[in-house]
Design an enzyme around this catalytic site. Structure first.
Site, short mmCIF file in Angstrom:
data_model
loop_
_atom_site.label_atom_id
_atom_site.label_comp_id
_atom_site.label_asym_id
_atom_site.label_seq_id
_atom_site.Cartn_x
_atom_site.Cartn_y
_atom_site.Cartn_z
N ASP A 384 47.67 46.24 30.92
CA ASP A 384 46.49 45.55 31.45
C ASP A 384 46.79 44.09 31.76
O ASP A 384 46.48 43.58 32.85
CB ASP A 384 45.37 45.67 30.43
CG ASP A 384 44.00 45.75 31.08
OD1 ASP A 384 43.94 45.88 32.31
OD2 ASP A 384 42.99 45.71 30.36
N ASP A 436 38.85 50.97 29.61
CA ASP A 436 38.34 50.04 28.62
C ASP A 436 37.34 50.70 27.67
O ASP A 436 36.95 50.11 26.66
CB ASP A 436 37.68 48.85 29.32
CG ASP A 436 38.67 48.10 30.21
OD1 ASP A 436 39.84 48.04 29.83
OD2 ASP A 436 38.26 47.61 31.26
#
Length: 538
Positions: A384, A436
């Site tokens: 990420d 997420d």
């Protein structure tokens, strides 16, 4: 099992691609880097709303950009003044206009001279404001010229996109009366729609954790008792441990991240409408499967005998009639979303499909212990951060943010929970990627299972504390989002420490870290494989 395994791999791949949290704001492209502030050149760069009327009929509001010089636009619409528009002659606005500009808004094109020169010419002709038609659909920052000390520009200066400006220009050339009203409403510090997005993300994990309880049949029901006894006699009843479940391994976790990185680069270099459509189709397939599972489970909770009526179909053998009806409904729901995906209400359908999909995946996939969770979350954490913050050092652009914006045709990646910014006059959406929710969710669901199997209370368990940590991590993500002026944030930068970090700290304090690390060590799954049958000897 094959279908579930395929669904898991599909969703993990898509969710890894959509890890970063972003806000759908209209970008201002930096055309001129920056110039030193002077008393006559120190305006903040603000977006502008341009309301327009053609022969008295109001058109769609145009979004423009203000200049670093000139008068500041009013922040409230009622304080702005509607004025007629006159095309500058010459059109570039670089020399005195033969058109009468007094008391009107001058309309000119970009190029041939500085923005400040155009503004001075318009002001000297008596214009109240200047609207510059850009040569592109993006908006540029109108800076001051180098070494400018005293511009003395007191009129409003706004730039509009090429297509909108050309439309205004054509209406005037056709003899129509065009009027504009310029203002720049302030964006709220916090848009409260993020609260609803926060609730969706946290709620998805809570529902997934308690799903087996939510969908458990009411055992006090007589029909259930009769059916359960019948299934027991025929040997068709199954224990929860025999349900279709897959355990992740260390190798599988690393493999998912490497595969997703490869696919992300393919999207970055070969992004096109057809590529986006492939992802939309894959999302719909996964969403239909997830929604079918959720809806059917809820129906069977109250109507246990509803799934007993079957029909034999070619290639599918014997299939429950109820299952077919639910499948048709879910497919119709997904098709309706695809057809209306650009409508203002399409976020509802996308979120319903996405939540059902994630709840199903969190039932199918399991982390056997903290060792696998540590590898998976740390890999996703690095993934990420690298593709959001570090990739510009190699590719000149943030690969994650570029891919998240889509191909420029209005199509965007669907692997997101999104909700409109209801309280923001500039509109847009708040978004969070499936990854997420899913990756921290796998750990949180594991701790729920661990607490349950070890008979831990709410206080000395792990699940409540990780759920609180996840909520705090999302809050920190939104805080970082606003501090970074709405630029995409790698949410796992905040979520991993608030979930995995909390687990490790609590494990150390309670001296249970070794138990968490090796929990379920008797199971030796491959990268993704079915869980071991309960009857297997150890």
């Amino acid at each position: 099992m094959a279908m579930a395994s395929g669904l898991l791999r599909l969703v993990f791949l898509l969710s890894l691609i959509a890890l970063s949290l972003a806000r759908g704001e209209k970008d201002m492209v930096l055309d001129v880097d920056s110039t030193p502030d002077t008393p006559s050149c120190n305006n903040p760069y603000l977006m502008a709303k341009v309301k327009n009327w053609v022969n008295g009929h109001e058109g769609e509001t145009i979004e423009g950009a203000g200049a670093k010089f000139g008068a500041l636009l009013p922040s409230k619409e009622e304080k702005a003044v509607k004025l007629p528009v006159v095309i500058s002659n010459p059109l570039n606005g670089c020399s005195a206009s033969s058109s009468k500009l007094s008391g009107a808004i001058a309309l000119s094109t970009r190029g041939d001279c500085d923005f400040s020169v155009k503004a001075k010419v318009a002001q000297s002709g008596g214009a109240k404001a200047l609207v510059v038609i850009n040569n592109d659909e993006e908006l540029a920052k109108m800076a001051c010229p180098d070494n400018s000390t005293s511009l003395n520009i007191s009129i409003f200066v706004v730039m509009v996109p090429k297509s909108d400006g050309e439309a205004l220009k054509k209406s005037i050339e056709d003899g129509k009366k065009v009027e504009l009203l310029l203002y720049s409403p302030k964006r709220p510090v916090v848009d409260y729609s993020v609260v609803f997005l926060w609730l969706m993300a946290v709620g998805t994990i809570i529902v997934a954790s308690f799903w087996s309880k939510i969908t458990a049949p009411d055992k006090s029901d007589e029909n259930y008792n009769e059916l359960a006894e019948k299934e027991s006699n025929t040997g068709t009843a199954k224990d929860d441990s025999e349900d279709e479940v897959m355990n992740l391994s260390v190798a599988g976790a690393v493999c998912f991240v490497i595969t997703a990185s490869t696919f992300l680069l393919l999207l970055y270099f070969f992004m096109s409408t057809w590529f986006i459509w492939v992802l939309i189709v894959l999302f719909c397939i996964g969403g239909i499967e997830g929604m079918h599972n959720c809806v059917l489970s809820l129906i069977l909770r109250k109507w246990r005998s509803g799934g007993q009526k079957t029909i034999t179909l070619p290639l599918l053998d014997e299939v429950s009639i109820l299952s077919l009806v639910v499948l048709a409904f879910c497919a119709a729901f997904a098709v309706f979303w695809v057809v209306t995906r650009r409508a203002s209400y399409s976020w509802i359908g996308q979120d319903v499909l996405g939540i059902c999909l994630m709840v199903t995946v969190l039932q199918i996939a399991r982390l056997p212990n903290i060792k696998v969770a540590t590898v998976l979350l740390c890999c996703a954490f690095v993934y990420d951060i690298f593709w959001v913050f570090l990739s510009p050092l190699i590719f000149k652009d943030s690969v994650m943010v570029t891919v998240a914006k889509g191909d420029g045709s209005g199509e965007a990646l669907p692997m997101l929970l999104r909700i409109p910014r209801f309280f923001d006059p500039w509109g847009g959406v708040n978004m969070i990627g499936f990854g997420d929710v899913l990756f921290p969710g796998l750990l949180i669901v594991f701790t729920y299972r661990f607490d349950k199997e070890n008979k831990k209370s709410a206080f000395n368990g792990y699940f409540p504390w990780l759920l609180i940590g996840y909520g705090i991590g999302l809050g920190l993500t939104y805080l970082g989002l606003y501090l970074m002026n709405g630029n995409g944030q790698p949410a796992l930068l905040y979520l991993v420490p608030c979930t995995l970090g909390v687990t490790v700290i609590l494990g150390l304090i309670r001296r249970e870290l070794k138990q968490l690390w090796d929990y379920g060590a008797e199971v030796s799954p491959s990268s993704v494989e079915p869980s071991v049958d309960a009857s297997r000897s150890v």
